[in-house]
Design an enzyme around this catalytic site. Sequence first.
Site, PDB file in Angstrom:
ATOM      1  CG  ASP A 120      17.519 -34.853  26.946  1.00 45.91           C
ATOM      2  OD1 ASP A 120      17.768 -35.996  26.532  1.00 45.91           O
ATOM      3  OD2 ASP A 120      17.137 -33.928  26.206  1.00 45.91           O
TER       4      ASP A 120
ATOM      5  N   GLY B 176       8.088 -38.180  24.211  1.00 46.68           N
ATOM      6  CA  GLY B 176       7.314 -36.965  23.924  1.00 46.68           C
ATOM      7  C   GLY B 176       6.300 -37.148  22.806  1.00 46.68           C
TER       8      GLY B 176
END
Length: 286
Positions: free
Chosen positions: A188, A71
Amino acid sequence: MKTQDMNRDWTNTAETLSRAVPYLQRYDDAIVVIKLGGHAMGSDEAMDEFARDVVLLRLCGVNPVVVHGGGPQINALLKQLEIKSDFVNGKRVTDKATVDVVEMVLSGSVNKSIVQAIQRQGGKAVGLSGKDANLMVCDQTDPALGLVGTPADMDPSLLKLLFEKEIIPVIAPIGAGRNGETYNVNGDTAAGAYAKALKADRLLLLTDVAGVKNAEGDVVTELTAAEIRQMTADGVIAGGMIPKTETALDAVEGGVRAAVIIDGRAPNACLLELFTEHGAGSMIRR
Ligand code: X2W
């Protein structure tokens, strides 16, 4: 001439290895999916240490699979290119220009730097994304999020071939659409999908927090699915922890033996979790 050096550290190392024997036996040939988040890749030292742990797991007979995020690294390139980016419920709203950058960063620079770090420590790694060998075919999550994907069809057969050859797969959370789309998948979520598809023994979610905390602020070392649900309903589990606990719940309900949310900043977090009685972070079981 060289004389004996009674270095205490060496004695400790030998003792630690000896105490790890029951755990080494338990995890022989186990499949362990490790999610490495972009925040955990801050420094070269942190990356080298992570890579050394992964190589040690492989040498101990574990089949590690690394699924990574990136990210912050995506944010940096988007900023440089002056492309604005928004998150809705922890997912990046992803248009065509954004997904090009996401894939470039994740499958290109981040993935290959992890592969190289593992190989610097003497392991052999192969960098992949969900597009390779139909590993992860996705459906669109929500038209409002654009090219964000939800894993739909997983084919982990390539990963099993790599296990046989003792090669460590390193996987970027990019998914293939059924009509040639490229999907951006939360790291995730992707790690959970691979763990389920492989019926993994462990899913390790490395984070930058100590684990799941109770109302008193203490880290809870073992939790059941029911306890997670209750703590979420009570607002004790909140914010950024919710996607992690949701991924963990989904994984254990989908056949993963246990999911562990651990502090990836702690030294040797993966080894501490797998090879010591103490464990680390919060373990979630059905
Ligand atoms: C993430 C993929 C990377 C990721 C993104 O675009 O940032 C979505 O939000 P971390 O480092 O694990 O947060 N994808 C859909 O998950 O990175």
